[in-house]
Motif scaffolding. Structure first.
Motif, PDB file in Angstrom:
ATOM      1  N   ARG A 246       0.848  -1.191   0.000  1.00 40.35           N
ATOM      2  CA  ARG A 246       0.000   0.000   0.000  1.00 40.35           C
ATOM      3  C   ARG A 246       0.885   1.242   0.000  1.00 40.35           C
ATOM      4  O   ARG A 246       1.769   1.386   0.841  1.00 40.35           O
ATOM      5  CB  ARG A 246      -0.902   0.015   1.237  1.00 40.35           C
ATOM      6  N   ILE A 247       0.657   2.121  -0.956  1.00 38.80           N
ATOM      7  CA  ILE A 247       1.367   3.400  -1.026  1.00 38.80           C
ATOM      8  C   ILE A 247       0.366   4.507  -0.748  1.00 38.80           C
ATOM      9  O   ILE A 247      -0.717   4.541  -1.342  1.00 38.80           O
ATOM     10  CB  ILE A 247       2.012   3.620  -2.407  1.00 38.80           C
ATOM     11  N   VAL A 248       0.709   5.406   0.157  1.00 39.38           N
ATOM     12  CA  VAL A 248      -0.153   6.544   0.479  1.00 39.38           C
ATOM     13  C   VAL A 248       0.611   7.824   0.177  1.00 39.38           C
ATOM     14  O   VAL A 248       1.770   7.979   0.589  1.00 39.38           O
ATOM     15  CB  VAL A 248      -0.582   6.525   1.959  1.00 39.38           C
ATOM     16  N   ASP A 249      -0.030   8.723  -0.563  1.00 38.27           N
ATOM     17  CA  ASP A 249       0.597  10.001  -0.899  1.00 38.27           C
ATOM     18  C   ASP A 249      -0.317  11.124  -0.426  1.00 38.27           C
ATOM     19  O   ASP A 249      -1.505  11.150  -0.757  1.00 38.27           O
ATOM     20  CB  ASP A 249       0.819  10.106  -2.408  1.00 38.27           C
ATOM     21  N   TYR A 250       0.243  12.043   0.371  1.00 37.59           N
ATOM     22  CA  TYR A 250      -0.548  13.145   0.922  1.00 37.59           C
ATOM     23  C   TYR A 250      -0.600  14.290  -0.084  1.00 37.59           C
ATOM     24  O   TYR A 250       0.431  14.696  -0.636  1.00 37.59           O
ATOM     25  CB  TYR A 250       0.073  13.673   2.214  1.00 37.59           C
ATOM     26  N   LYS A 251      -1.776  14.849  -0.298  1.00 41.11           N
ATOM     27  CA  LYS A 251      -1.943  15.986  -1.191  1.00 41.11           C
ATOM     28  C   LYS A 251      -2.590  17.145  -0.433  1.00 41.11           C
ATOM     29  O   LYS A 251      -3.612  16.974   0.221  1.00 41.11           O
ATOM     30  CB  LYS A 251      -2.825  15.613  -2.385  1.00 41.11           C
TER      31      LYS A 251
ATOM     32  N   VAL B  32      -4.346  10.888  -1.084  1.00 39.26           N
ATOM     33  CA  VAL B  32      -5.241  11.414  -0.057  1.00 39.26           C
ATOM     34  C   VAL B  32      -5.213  12.940  -0.116  1.00 39.26           C
ATOM     35  O   VAL B  32      -4.251  13.576   0.333  1.00 39.26           O
ATOM     36  CB  VAL B  32      -4.837  10.919   1.345  1.00 39.26           C
ATOM     37  N   PHE B  33      -6.242  13.518  -0.695  1.00 38.29           N
ATOM     38  CA  PHE B  33      -6.374  14.971  -0.727  1.00 38.29           C
ATOM     39  C   PHE B  33      -6.944  15.395   0.623  1.00 38.29           C
ATOM     40  O   PHE B  33      -8.096  15.082   0.950  1.00 38.29           O
ATOM     41  CB  PHE B  33      -7.274  15.397  -1.886  1.00 38.29           C
ATOM     42  N   LEU B  34      -6.139  16.090   1.396  1.00 38.79           N
ATOM     43  CA  LEU B  34      -6.451  16.298   2.806  1.00 38.79           C
ATOM     44  C   LEU B  34      -7.623  17.249   3.051  1.00 38.79           C
ATOM     45  O   LEU B  34      -8.101  17.343   4.173  1.00 38.79           O
ATOM     46  CB  LEU B  34      -5.194  16.782   3.538  1.00 38.79           C
ATOM     47  N   GLU B  35      -8.075  17.933   2.028  1.00 36.94           N
ATOM     48  CA  GLU B  35      -9.319  18.688   2.181  1.00 36.94           C
ATOM     49  C   GLU B  35     -10.533  17.752   2.175  1.00 36.94           C
ATOM     50  O   GLU B  35     -11.597  18.118   2.666  1.00 36.94           O
ATOM     51  CB  GLU B  35      -9.464  19.727   1.066  1.00 36.94           C
ATOM     52  N   ARG B  36     -10.358  16.569   1.577  1.00 37.68           N
ATOM     53  CA  ARG B  36     -11.417  15.554   1.570  1.00 37.68           C
ATOM     54  C   ARG B  36     -10.783  14.201   1.835  1.00 37.68           C
ATOM     55  O   ARG B  36     -10.730  13.332   0.967  1.00 37.68           O
ATOM     56  CB  ARG B  36     -12.151  15.552   0.229  1.00 37.68           C
ATOM     57  N   PRO B  37     -10.275  13.994   3.026  1.00 40.22           N
ATOM     58  CA  PRO B  37      -9.487  12.790   3.313  1.00 40.22           C
ATOM     59  C   PRO B  37     -10.287  11.496   3.250  1.00 40.22           C
ATOM     60  O   PRO B  37      -9.704  10.416   3.077  1.00 40.22           O
ATOM     61  CB  PRO B  37      -8.972  13.035   4.732  1.00 40.22           C
ATOM     62  N   GLY B  38     -11.585  11.581   3.368  1.00 37.07           N
ATOM     63  CA  GLY B  38     -12.392  10.370   3.352  1.00 37.07           C
ATOM     64  C   GLY B  38     -12.635   9.799   1.969  1.00 37.07           C
ATOM     65  O   GLY B  38     -13.255   8.735   1.833  1.00 37.07           O
ATOM     66  N   ASP B  39     -12.128  10.476   0.944  1.00 34.16           N
ATOM     67  CA  ASP B  39     -12.391  10.057  -0.438  1.00 34.16           C
ATOM     68  C   ASP B  39     -11.087   9.987  -1.229  1.00 34.16           C
ATOM     69  O   ASP B  39     -10.887  10.746  -2.179  1.00 34.16           O
ATOM     70  CB  ASP B  39     -13.360  11.058  -1.078  1.00 34.16           C
ATOM     71  N   PRO B  40     -10.171   9.066  -0.870  1.00 32.97           N
ATOM     72  CA  PRO B  40      -8.902   8.987  -1.599  1.00 32.97           C
ATOM     73  C   PRO B  40      -9.098   8.510  -3.034  1.00 32.97           C
ATOM     74  O   PRO B  40     -10.032   7.748  -3.328  1.00 32.97           O
ATOM     75  CB  PRO B  40      -8.089   7.973  -0.784  1.00 32.97           C
ATOM     76  N   ALA B  41      -8.224   8.981  -3.917  1.00 29.68           N
ATOM     77  CA  ALA B  41      -8.219   8.511  -5.307  1.00 29.68           C
ATOM     78  C   ALA B  41      -7.271   7.326  -5.386  1.00 29.68           C
ATOM     79  O   ALA B  41      -6.088   7.444  -5.050  1.00 29.68           O
ATOM     80  CB  ALA B  41      -7.770   9.625  -6.239  1.00 29.68           C
TER      81      ALA B  41
END
Length: 219
Positions: free
Chosen positions: A114-119, A159-168
């Motif tokens: 799993r790779i997670v990238d913060y936006k 993970v777009f941190l303005e909408r963290p519950g909806d990752p692309a």
């Protein structure tokens, strides 16, 4: 409230906000529970002092808000996975080109990495999926790096941190390596041929070498 973290001056201050958020998420304790706001602010003050940076108050508030928002993401638990790495460097060769980078978070499993990238982008009415299109090459490169490192399958969440519950989310398997290599080769073609066409955009307005770029394009 997502509107509370929108930044109308994203193109001017967004870079500093992004750097601070990434630094904070790297330094937060490996605990599944959300850290306190005081913990985040103390870590921010310490890092900013060491880096010699003094962001505007609004930028600091945005960075703290975005950092805390990560714990609302469905992938927040990956930080504490047994084989998780934060700020994980990678490199591999693609033909005659060395490709390298740093992944925000990698959790290695037997069957799936799993790779997670913060936006920290300001969405400004766009959905994470719409904005994620601009990061397609990054996803290709990161997933290819993981597959080349031995992952049987890899999933990357932006993970777009303005909408963290909806990752692309993007997912690839070992059999996709030739396709990913072909996509990366297309992107590297201009580099190999020495073609560097100018691409104008909003960033040109604040870029310190914009005039040099324009002169080179004319030449």
């Amino acid at each position: 409230d997502e509107d509370s973290v929108l930044d109308d001056d994203e193109r001017l201050s967004g870079r500093d906000v992004g750097i601070l958020v990434h630094a904070l998420l790297e330094r937060m304790p490996l605990d599944p529970a959300r850290p306190s706001e005081e913990c985040v602010r103390d870590a921010a003050a310490e890092w900013l002092a060491a880096a010699g940076l003094r962001p505007a108050a609004a930028d600091l508030e945005r960075a703290v808000t975005l950092t805390l928002a990560f714990w609302d993401s469905p992938v927040a638990g990956e930080r504490t996975a047994p084989m998780a790495l934060r700020e994980a460097p990678f490199f591999f060769t693609q033909g005659d080109v060395m490709v390298s980078g740093i992944m925000d978070l990698v959790a290695r499993g037997d069957d799936l990495w799993r790779i997670v990238d913060y936006k920290t982008n300001a969405l400004k009415g766009r959905t994470p999926s719409e904005l994620a299109v601009k990061y397609e090459l990054q996803a290709v490169t990161y997933c290819l790096a993981a597959l080349k490192a031995g992952a049987p399958e890899v999933r990357m969440d932006l993970v777009f941190l303005e909408r963290p519950g909806d990752p692309a989310t993007t997912k690839y398997a070992h059999a996709d390596i030739p396709t990913l290599e072909g996509r990366l080769d297309e992107a590297l073609d201009g580099l190999r041929r020495g073609r560097f066409p100018m691409r104008s955009g909003e960033a040109c307005e604040v870029c310190p070498v914009a005039d040099l770029c324009r002169d080179m394009a004319r030449g």
